[in-house]
Design a protein around this motif. Structure first.
Motif, PDB file in Angstrom:
ATOM      1  N   ALA A  18      35.793  29.161  42.386  1.00 24.71           N
ATOM      2  CA  ALA A  18      37.215  29.029  42.732  1.00 24.71           C
ATOM      3  C   ALA A  18      38.026  30.159  42.100  1.00 24.71           C
ATOM      4  CB  ALA A  18      37.733  27.662  42.281  1.00 24.71           C
ATOM      5  N   LEU A  19      37.636  30.574  40.900  1.00 21.73           N
ATOM      6  CA  LEU A  19      38.351  31.676  40.248  1.00 21.73           C
ATOM      7  C   LEU A  19      38.129  32.985  41.007  1.00 21.73           C
ATOM      8  CD1 LEU A  19      37.665  30.805  36.509  1.00 21.73           C
ATOM      9  CD2 LEU A  19      39.833  30.580  37.752  1.00 21.73           C
ATOM     10  N   LEU A  20      36.922  33.166  41.545  1.00 19.45           N
ATOM     11  CA  LEU A  20      36.660  34.377  42.325  1.00 19.45           C
ATOM     12  C   LEU A  20      37.327  34.305  43.701  1.00 19.45           C
ATOM     13  CD1 LEU A  20      32.912  35.190  41.513  1.00 19.45           C
ATOM     14  CD2 LEU A  20      34.959  36.451  40.785  1.00 19.45           C
ATOM     15  N   ASP A  21      37.511  33.092  44.223  1.00 17.03           N
ATOM     16  CA  ASP A  21      38.176  32.941  45.515  1.00 17.03           C
ATOM     17  C   ASP A  21      39.588  33.510  45.477  1.00 17.03           C
ATOM     18  OD1 ASP A  21      36.064  31.758  46.791  1.00 17.03           O
ATOM     19  OD2 ASP A  21      36.856  29.706  46.718  1.00 17.03           O
ATOM     20  N   ARG A  22      40.260  33.313  44.336  1.00 20.69           N
ATOM     21  CA  ARG A  22      41.707  33.624  44.323  1.00 20.69           C
ATOM     22  C   ARG A  22      42.031  35.108  44.454  1.00 20.69           C
ATOM     23  NH1 ARG A  22      42.866  28.927  40.963  1.00 20.69           N
ATOM     24  NH2 ARG A  22      43.337  30.036  39.063  1.00 20.69           N
ATOM     25  N   PRO A  23      41.493  36.115  43.858  1.00 21.71           N
ATOM     26  CA  PRO A  23      40.615  36.078  42.705  1.00 21.71           C
ATOM     27  C   PRO A  23      41.422  36.193  41.406  1.00 21.71           C
ATOM     28  CG  PRO A  23      40.633  38.276  43.663  1.00 21.71           C
ATOM     29  CD  PRO A  23      41.678  37.471  44.383  1.00 21.71           C
ATOM     30  N   ASP A  24      40.964  35.444  40.390  1.00 23.64           N
ATOM     31  CA  ASP A  24      41.612  35.469  39.069  1.00 23.64           C
ATOM     32  C   ASP A  24      40.577  36.004  38.082  1.00 23.64           C
ATOM     33  OD1 ASP A  24      42.633  34.998  36.580  1.00 23.64           O
ATOM     34  OD2 ASP A  24      43.061  32.861  36.923  1.00 23.64           O
ATOM     35  N   LEU A  25      40.501  37.326  37.995  1.00 22.14           N
ATOM     36  CA  LEU A  25      39.450  37.943  37.179  1.00 22.14           C
ATOM     37  C   LEU A  25      39.650  37.677  35.696  1.00 22.14           C
ATOM     38  CD1 LEU A  25      38.763  41.405  38.876  1.00 22.14           C
ATOM     39  CD2 LEU A  25      37.568  39.235  39.144  1.00 22.14           C
ATOM     40  N   ASP A  26      40.924  37.570  35.290  1.00 22.83           N
ATOM     41  CA  ASP A  26      41.226  37.298  33.884  1.00 22.83           C
ATOM     42  C   ASP A  26      40.535  36.023  33.409  1.00 22.83           C
ATOM     43  OD1 ASP A  26      42.495  38.568  31.892  1.00 22.83           O
ATOM     44  OD2 ASP A  26      44.494  38.385  32.774  1.00 22.83           O
ATOM     45  N   SER A  27      40.755  34.937  34.143  1.00 21.44           N
ATOM     46  CA  SER A  27      40.162  33.654  33.757  1.00 21.44           C
ATOM     47  C   SER A  27      38.659  33.664  33.993  1.00 21.44           C
ATOM     48  CB  SER A  27      40.775  32.502  34.563  1.00 21.44           C
ATOM     49  OG  SER A  27      42.166  32.599  34.543  1.00 21.44           O
ATOM     50  N   TRP A  28      38.232  34.342  35.077  1.00 22.75           N
ATOM     51  CA  TRP A  28      36.809  34.370  35.411  1.00 22.75           C
ATOM     52  C   TRP A  28      36.000  34.999  34.277  1.00 22.75           C
ATOM     53  CZ3 TRP A  28      33.683  38.763  36.512  1.00 22.75           C
ATOM     54  CH2 TRP A  28      32.397  38.462  37.011  1.00 22.75           C
ATOM     55  N   MET A  29      36.509  36.119  33.756  1.00 21.39           N
ATOM     56  CA  MET A  29      35.793  36.815  32.671  1.00 21.39           C
ATOM     57  C   MET A  29      35.598  35.931  31.452  1.00 21.39           C
ATOM     58  SD  MET A  29      37.420  40.585  32.514  1.00 21.39           S
ATOM     59  CE  MET A  29      37.120  40.637  30.759  1.00 21.39           C
ATOM     60  N   GLN A  30      36.569  35.052  31.234  1.00 20.22           N
ATOM     61  CA  GLN A  30      36.497  34.189  30.042  1.00 20.22           C
ATOM     62  C   GLN A  30      35.329  33.206  30.125  1.00 20.22           C
ATOM     63  OE1 GLN A  30      38.390  35.232  27.703  1.00 20.22           O
ATOM     64  NE2 GLN A  30      39.461  36.575  29.160  1.00 20.22           N
ATOM     65  N   LEU A  31      34.762  33.051  31.307  1.00 19.13           N
ATOM     66  CA  LEU A  31      33.613  32.146  31.433  1.00 19.13           C
ATOM     67  C   LEU A  31      32.344  32.755  30.850  1.00 19.13           C
ATOM     68  CD1 LEU A  31      34.065  30.875  35.113  1.00 19.13           C
ATOM     69  CD2 LEU A  31      34.841  29.769  32.999  1.00 19.13           C
ATOM     70  N   PHE A  32      32.377  34.078  30.612  1.00 20.67           N
ATOM     71  CA  PHE A  32      31.182  34.758  30.107  1.00 20.67           C
ATOM     72  C   PHE A  32      31.159  34.764  28.576  1.00 20.67           C
ATOM     73  CE2 PHE A  32      31.228  36.139  34.405  1.00 20.67           C
ATOM     74  CZ  PHE A  32      29.944  36.562  34.720  1.00 20.67           C
ATOM     75  N   THR A  33      29.937  34.799  28.032  1.00 21.22           N
ATOM     76  CA  THR A  33      29.798  34.986  26.584  1.00 21.22           C
ATOM     77  C   THR A  33      30.202  36.419  26.237  1.00 21.22           C
ATOM     78  OG1 THR A  33      27.511  35.740  26.850  1.00 21.22           O
ATOM     79  CG2 THR A  33      27.844  33.371  26.482  1.00 21.22           C
ATOM     80  N   GLU A  34      30.392  36.692  24.967  1.00 24.23           N
ATOM     81  CA  GLU A  34      30.776  38.043  24.541  1.00 24.23           C
ATOM     82  C   GLU A  34      29.744  39.080  24.984  1.00 24.23           C
ATOM     83  OE1 GLU A  34      33.497  39.525  23.410  1.00 24.23           O
ATOM     84  OE2 GLU A  34      34.357  37.549  23.814  1.00 24.23           O
ATOM     85  N   ASP A  35      28.469  38.672  24.989  1.00 25.38           N
ATOM     86  CA  ASP A  35      27.421  39.609  25.417  1.00 25.38           C
ATOM     87  C   ASP A  35      27.026  39.376  26.883  1.00 25.38           C
ATOM     88  OD1 ASP A  35      26.141  37.198  25.195  1.00 25.38           O
ATOM     89  OD2 ASP A  35      24.443  37.937  24.010  1.00 25.38           O
ATOM     90  N   GLY A  36      27.916  38.728  27.620  1.00 28.52           N
ATOM     91  CA  GLY A  36      27.613  38.369  29.007  1.00 28.52           C
ATOM     92  C   GLY A  36      27.511  39.588  29.924  1.00 28.52           C
ATOM     93  N   THR A  37      26.685  39.461  30.964  1.00 22.73           N
ATOM     94  CA  THR A  37      26.523  40.546  31.929  1.00 22.73           C
ATOM     95  C   THR A  37      26.512  40.004  33.357  1.00 22.73           C
ATOM     96  OG1 THR A  37      24.126  40.385  31.561  1.00 22.73           O
ATOM     97  CG2 THR A  37      25.272  42.201  30.464  1.00 22.73           C
ATOM     98  N   TYR A  38      26.893  40.877  34.280  1.00 26.77           N
ATOM     99  CA  TYR A  38      26.936  40.566  35.709  1.00 26.77           C
ATOM    100  C   TYR A  38      26.121  41.631  36.423  1.00 26.77           C
ATOM    101  CZ  TYR A  38      28.855  39.948  40.435  1.00 26.77           C
ATOM    102  OH  TYR A  38      29.013  39.742  41.784  1.00 26.77           O
ATOM    103  N   TRP A  39      25.191  41.201  37.262  1.00 24.99           N
ATOM    104  CA  TRP A  39      24.251  42.167  37.858  1.00 24.99           C
ATOM    105  C   TRP A  39      24.083  41.916  39.350  1.00 24.99           C
ATOM    106  CZ3 TRP A  39      18.236  42.178  36.982  1.00 24.99           C
ATOM    107  CH2 TRP A  39      17.696  43.367  37.502  1.00 24.99           C
ATOM    108  N   MET A  40      24.292  42.968  40.141  1.00 25.05           N
ATOM    109  CA  MET A  40      23.974  42.917  41.569  1.00 25.05           C
ATOM    110  C   MET A  40      22.956  44.020  41.850  1.00 25.05           C
ATOM    111  SD  MET A  40      26.437  43.314  44.910  1.00 25.05           S
ATOM    112  CE  MET A  40      27.575  42.036  44.372  1.00 25.05           C
ATOM    113  N   PRO A  41      21.665  43.654  41.889  1.00 24.31           N
ATOM    114  CA  PRO A  41      20.622  44.671  42.107  1.00 24.31           C
ATOM    115  C   PRO A  41      20.755  45.328  43.479  1.00 24.31           C
ATOM    116  CG  PRO A  41      19.676  42.585  41.348  1.00 24.31           C
ATOM    117  CD  PRO A  41      21.102  42.304  41.725  1.00 24.31           C
TER     118      PRO A  41
END
Ligand code: FES
Ligand SMILES: [Fe+2]
Lengths: 159, 440
Positions: A18-41
């Motif tokens: 739902a956060l990406l639908d809006r998109p609300d990147l600020d709140s979305w990023m907070q869902l990740f850990t400090e060492d979190g990563t996002y990968w699209m191979p």
């Protein structure tokens, strides 16, 4: 795995979507850990984000740079705005990662509206989740497009 | 395809400082470009390292439509063949790459061919007896392209028998291919880490014109430069380990003065590069292990020479653009008047530490990906131009910058980095190719 409440996991993934639908990147990023990563191979069954090309591979620093660029008034590719609709299904618990994070796989269909046109993306997600005091955080999110090798059109947002 | 656009009409579309919008919007012009530019120039097909083993092939298109195959035969020789069966025309291979065991076998009636294209066998051949059909006639082979050539592993092909040999055609711009390879301690590069394909909904010439359009980065890429700089500057000292992202993204915000200083150099047939003494890639960290390997291979002085030839983008008009200091290339594949695909390939410097390849891949991902931080803003302005040119306000676009100030040297033309020398160079070639007499 019987102690895991799959309903709570589903809720978490829907909330993320739902956060990406809006998109609300600020709140979305907070869902990740400090060492979190996002990968699209960029290849099917790609095992390595560093020694093989990817469409995206962001840590939190890159996520923040991307977010700032996304809302920057002079980023002309973002002028037309973007809206998305994420459908997630087939959510399954897939065991633990080497570091003990909960592995969750799912299928997604995302319809993006961008530059007056609708586009469809499809594939599978793999989330590595870490339990926090009040729920879950994402250590890693992998986005497997069904067509990662195909010519891609501009993608200005996370899927 | 034959069109009815006369030489006079074509000639009138390119003035010394203006271009007619039909160059970008007219499908008949596009078809003629495919015939006369893409159908005559040396077109980059691929790198030999993409087909390392016997029978390995890589398939692509040499024009918007004509399918070709790069394939390695049993003797290790690389061929470029038309991807067309000599019988009724079916494509022999459909995948972009793979391995042909033993022989090409047509999926339609089963004719089979050696890796060099020679016909081996026709099923139920008896039916041809007494018909005048000659199985040994070379017209029944898979046809080679008119000419193919390879320079340090970079394979080009041309559909023109009149084109000069590849090295002559590359001219002085060959220095950049040499520099890319010389940056390997072994003097050799190989494709590594896969490919990105990025669809562009606009005319193919926009990306060529943009490569050395140094008046655009500080405008088009201002947002990402600012986003990266502001944020990285705000990080606490403990987190300020050098991020390669900063090294890669921030120079896109370089000043007009910096770009002017880097200069542009143009060559016959439309080739050109910007930079040389310096470029936006000149300040990249030299990794100690890499430097050590280079000095061991070349000695201090030669190593410094290799580093100090630092170019930004080199265009081998019309299909290939390379980044020597980054070790990646982009390949242009036109599809229609308002559509093309850009492929980004990354290279491993043989004998260099793997961190070098990782930086190359980081660059390709950050800058050239369809989900990157730089490419999408470039494409956005190409698309705005494609759409804007449909306006009836004017039929022309201009390129006057530093007109009349270029300096002709023996084999090249040199000028300021913020001038339109790159435009003058490529449109001189455009005119020559489109006249049909470029190699006369
Ligand atoms: S078309 Fe290839 S064998 Fe007939
Ligand atoms: Fe750009």
């Amino acid at each position: 795995m019987s102690d895991i409440d799959i309903r709570a996991i589903e809720d978490f993934l829907y909330r993320e979507a739902a956060l990406l639908d809006r998109p609300d990147l600020d709140s979305w990023m907070q869902l990740f850990t400090e060492d979190g990563t996002y990968w699209m191979p960029a290849a099917e069954d790609q095992t390595d984000p560093l020694n093989h090309i990817s469409h995206m591979y962001d840590d939190r620093v890159m996520m923040e740079i991307r977010r700032r660029n996304f809302v920057h008034p002079r980023a002309s590719s973002k002028d037309s705005g973007v809206r998305a609709s994420h459908l997630i299904g087939n959510i399954r618990l897939a065991g633990k990662t080497d570091r003990g994070d909960l592995k969750v796989t799912s299928n997604f269909h995302v319809v993006l509206w961008y530059r007056d046109e609708q586009r469809v993306y499809a594939g599978t997600y793999e989330h590595h989740l870490v339990a926090t005091g009040d729920g879950w955080a994402i250590r890693h999110k992998r986005v497997n497009l069904i067509n990662p090798e195909a010519p891609q059109r501009t993608l200005i947002i996370y899927l | 395809m034959r069109t009815t656009i006369s030489h006079e009409e074509l000639d009138s579309l390119v003035e010394p400082t203006r271009l007619h919008k039909r160059l970008y919007t007219d499908p008949d012009i596009f078809e003629l470009e495919m015939e006369r530019i893409w159908g005559q120039a040396w077109i980059f097909i691929g790198h030999e390292s993409q087909v390392p083993k016997v029978g390995d092939y890589f398939a692509t298109n040499i024009t918007h439509k004509a399918p070709v195959i790069m394939v390695r035969d049993k003797e290790g020789k690389v061929h470029v063949l038309h991807n067309r069966c000599a019988h009724k025309g079916a494509k022999l291979v459909e995948n972009r790459q793979g391995n042909v065991r033993g022989a090409f076998r047509c999926p339609y009636h089963g004719w089979s061919y050696k890796h060099d294209g020679t016909l081996i066998k026709i099923p139920n051949e008896a039916g041809y007896e007494g018909t005048g059909f000659d199985i040994n006639d070379t017209c029944n082979n898979m046809q080679p392209v008119a000419q193919m050539g390879s320079y340090r592993g970079f394979v080009f092909a041309t559909l023109s028998a009149d084109a000069p040999d590849l090295k002559t055609w590359l001219g002085g711009a060959i220095d950049c291919l040499d520099n890319l390879c010389d940056r390997s301690p072994e003097g050799e590069v190989e494709v590594a880490g896969g490919v990105l394909r990025y669809e562009h909904e606009c005319n193919w010439k926009f990306i060529l014109e943009n490569l050395n359009d140094t008046m655009h980065p500080m405008v088009v890429h201002q947002s990402v430069v600012q986003a990266a700089k502001d944020y990285i500057d705000s990080l606490p000292a403990s987190a300020t380990r050098e991020r390669s992202e900063a090294e890669i993204i921030l120079p896109f915000g370089s000043s007009y003065e910096n770009f002017e200083e880097s200069g542009i150099t143009g060559f016959p047939y439309g080739h050109h590069y910007d930079g040389g003494k310096t470029s936006i890639h000149a300040k990249y960290t030299v990794m100690p292990a890499y430097h050590e390997a280079m000095v061991k291979a070349y000695g201090e002085e030669r190593t410094r020479d290799i580093y100090s030839f630092n170019t930004h983008n080199t265009l081998y008009y019309p299909s290939l653009t390379i980044k020597t200091a980054v070790q990646n290339i982009r390949v242009v594949r036109p599809i229609a008047v308002d559509r093309f695909v850009v492929e980004t390939w990354s290279f491993r410097l043989k004998g260099a530490p793997e961190e070098m390849l990782q930086r190359t891949l980081l660059y390709s991902r950050l800058i050239n990906s369809s989900a990157g931080m730089v490419g999408p803003d470039d494409l956005e302005v190409y698309r705005r131009t494609q759409e804007g040119l449909e306006s009836t306000a004017s039929d022309w676009v201009e390129f006057h910058r530093q007109y009349g100030k270029d300096e002709q040297q023996a084999d090249r033309v040199v000028g300021g980095g913020t001038g339109d020398l790159d435009m003058r160079t490529q449109y001189k070639a455009w005119k020559a190719y489109m006249s049909g007499e470029v190699f006369a």
